[in-house]
Scaffold this motif. Structure first.
Motif, short mmCIF file in Angstrom:
data_model
loop_
_atom_site.label_atom_id
_atom_site.label_comp_id
_atom_site.label_asym_id
_atom_site.label_seq_id
_atom_site.Cartn_x
_atom_site.Cartn_y
_atom_site.Cartn_z
N LYS B 8 0.98 -1.30 0.13
CA LYS B 8 -0.10 -0.10 -0.01
C LYS B 8 0.92 1.24 -0.13
CE LYS B 8 -3.69 0.06 2.70
NZ LYS B 8 -3.95 0.37 4.21
N LYS B 9 1.75 1.09 0.57
CA LYS B 9 2.85 2.41 0.96
C LYS B 9 3.48 2.76 -0.29
CE LYS B 9 5.29 2.57 4.91
NZ LYS B 9 6.50 2.18 5.61
N SER B 18 -3.78 9.81 -1.88
CA SER B 18 -3.73 9.98 -0.49
C SER B 18 -4.43 8.48 0.20
CB SER B 18 -4.23 11.10 0.15
OG SER B 18 -5.63 11.14 0.04
N TYR B 19 -4.31 8.31 1.45
CA TYR B 19 -5.13 7.25 2.16
C TYR B 19 -6.68 7.70 1.87
CZ TYR B 19 -0.94 5.55 4.22
OH TYR B 19 0.17 4.92 4.56
N GLY B 20 -6.98 8.82 1.97
CA GLY B 20 -8.39 9.25 1.94
C GLY B 20 -8.91 8.74 0.57
N GLN B 21 -8.15 9.33 -0.50
CA GLN B 21 -8.75 8.67 -1.64
C GLN B 21 -8.92 7.08 -1.97
OE1 GLN B 21 -5.88 11.23 -3.78
NE2 GLN B 21 -7.57 12.09 -5.15
N TYR B 23 -9.19 5.02 0.25
CA TYR B 23 -10.34 4.38 1.03
C TYR B 23 -11.57 4.61 0.23
CZ TYR B 23 -7.49 2.54 4.48
OH TYR B 23 -6.56 1.72 5.32
N ARG B 24 -11.82 6.03 -0.16
CA ARG B 24 -12.92 6.27 -0.96
C ARG B 24 -13.30 5.56 -2.29
NH1 ARG B 24 -12.63 11.66 -3.37
NH2 ARG B 24 -11.83 12.40 -1.27
N LYS B 26 -12.18 2.61 -2.69
CA LYS B 26 -12.54 1.28 -2.05
C LYS B 26 -14.15 1.10 -1.84
CE LYS B 26 -11.95 -1.80 2.04
NZ LYS B 26 -11.96 -3.09 1.36
N ARG B 27 -14.49 2.45 -1.11
CA ARG B 27 -15.77 2.30 -0.28
C ARG B 27 -16.72 2.38 -1.67
NH1 ARG B 27 -14.62 6.36 2.86
NH2 ARG B 27 -15.72 8.13 1.83
#
Lengths: 234, 209
Positions: B8-9, B18-21, B23-24, B26-27
């Motif tokens: 992931k890194k 970014s992490y936020g993107q 995860y978004r 993925k959601r």
């Protein structure tokens, strides 16, 4: 097809199917999948199968052996769902047990929620206790600590964990805090959290935290009352 | 065949998201659940991704996210068929499939002017196979056949199209994705086609018009 109402007050059982309103005030059992507009449970209900409802209101005690799919789920009593829970809005003021995954637009937890799988939401607000066996993934995660909260992994855009005011006695007797293996997000603010890894763009570690490793991109702040094993800019 | 993995890194570093993107996305199901591979490393558990697939997917999302909303993108990447129909002239004009494949389709199934997505998919896949010269027209019939009868039962789950040949006799199969397939020595796997990729390509072609 016309939808009829199913009302059980007292004790009884019925078969699943399509209904307009399902109202159980006594002890009721429903065999088979159900599809209804409104579901209101004030007594004790066992539903064997999957449940689909426009709105589901559980004030008593309900067990669903399958999945629950609804737009609005309001749990004021005790609900146990063996499958997945899918809804637009979940309000949990009582106790909810979900063995599968939860996916919702908005999640509000005021009571206690135990989710064995993952929890996906756009907005996740909690001020009670929760335990998530998998990944908590939400756009905005706002946790007001009022008890023991736990998730295996947490990921999202904005993550904020704050302790709300509480009595000295409660602090002394119960563990109040959040534990997670990893917390990843764009903006992170944490209090009273213990985690192995916290990664994000802007990370603020507040009082009472115990973090093994912090990786940040733009900004890092740490409260003197926090324990951080290692931090580095990536 | 072992797929190369990326952590992931490394992924975030390489792509600049970014992490936020992540995860978004993925959601929103822009990145399928099965690509998140958990592995334990000496620093604890970490998430890995199939390198080639995820890099291609992220590149595509980045390119298209200005024109399409995330929900539209999610539709594009889901293995479910799109709710579109195309007129026969459009199909030819926009070069979605070759004339020869279309002709063959019409010979088999009779004259028709409007094509649903499911029909287009059959056509598209046949065309792909014909273009590479791996199968003959006659064998194309069994591609239609297997799709007609069995594709619906996958209900949007990903699957692969397998084409075997043994001593000149061809067999066509649909296999749920991720399953290993072993064949006897004399038989040969001629084609192994990942159907969701075809769905995606076709959706792209249809929507671009």
């Amino acid at each position: 097809m016309e939808r009829k109402d199913l009302v059980i007050s007292g004790s009884g059982s019925a078969s699943g199917g399509r209904y307009d309103l399902i109202k159980i005030s006594g002890t009721g059992k429903i065999h088979g999948d159900t599809d209804c507009n409104d579901m209101a449970i004030y007594g004790i209900a066992t539903m064997e199968g999957n449940v689909k409802a426009k709105a589901a209101h559980i004030s008593g005690k309900a067990r669903i052996t399958g999945s629950l799919k609804t737009e609005q789920a309001k749990i004021h009593g005790n609900a146990r769902i063996n499958g997945d829970l899918q809804c637009k809005q979940l309000d949990c003021h009582g106790r909810a047990n979900v063995d599968g995954n939860v996916s919702a637009d908005e999640v509000h937890i005021h009571g206690e929620a135990v989710i064995k799988g993952d929890c996906d939401a756009e907005q996740f607000h909690a001020r009670g206790e929760f335990s998530i066996g998998g990944l908590l993934n939400a756009g905005t995660i706002q946790i007001k600590l009022g008890g023991h909260c736990q998730a295996k992994e947490i990921g999202g855009e904005r993550i904020e964990v704050k302790q709300q005011g509480m009595t000295f006695l409660k602090k002394l007797l119960f563990h109040v805090g959040l534990t997670a293996e990893s917390i990843e997000g764009d903006e992170i603010y944490l209090e009273h959290t213990s985690a192995k890894a916290v990664r994000g763009n802007r990370v603020v570690i507040g009082p009472g935290c115990d973090i093994e490793i912090v990786e940040y991109q733009d900004e890092f702040q740490c409260d003197p009352g926090a324990k951080v094993g290692m931090y580095k800019k990536v | 065949m072992k797929e190369e993995l990326i952590s992931k890194k490394e992924l975030l570093e390489q792509t600049g998201i970014s992490y936020g993107q992540l995860y978004r996305w993925k959601r929103k199901k822009l990145i399928p659940e099965e690509w998140f591979i958990r592995k334990s490393t000496f620093t604890g558990q970490e998430t890995f991704f199939p390198k080639e697939k995820i890099l291609a997917r992220i590149e595509k999302i980045k390119q298209m996210k200005d024109d399409l909303s995330l929900d539209e993108l999610a539709n594009m990447f889901s293995p479910n068929p799109a709710a579109v129909t195309l007129h026969r002239d459009e199909v030819v004009k926009r070069n979605i499939v070759s004339k020869m494949a279309l002709q063959f389709y019409i010979e088999q199934k009779g004259e028709q002017h409007i094509f649903s997505f499911a029909e287009l998919l059959q056509l598209y896949i046949l065309d792909q196979l014909l273009q590479t010269g791996e199968i003959s027209l006659e064998e194309g019939k069994c591609v239609f056949d297997v799709f007609e009868k069995h594709y619906a039962s996958f209900q949007g789950r990903s699957c692969e199209l397998l084409f075997l040949r043994k001593m000149g006799i061809a067999i066509c199969l649909l296999v749920a994705n991720g399953n290993d397939v072993y064949v006897e020595e004399k038989a040969k796997i001629i084609v192994r086609l990942h159907v969701p990729t075809c769905v995606e390509q076709l959706k792209l072609m249809v929507s671009e018009g």
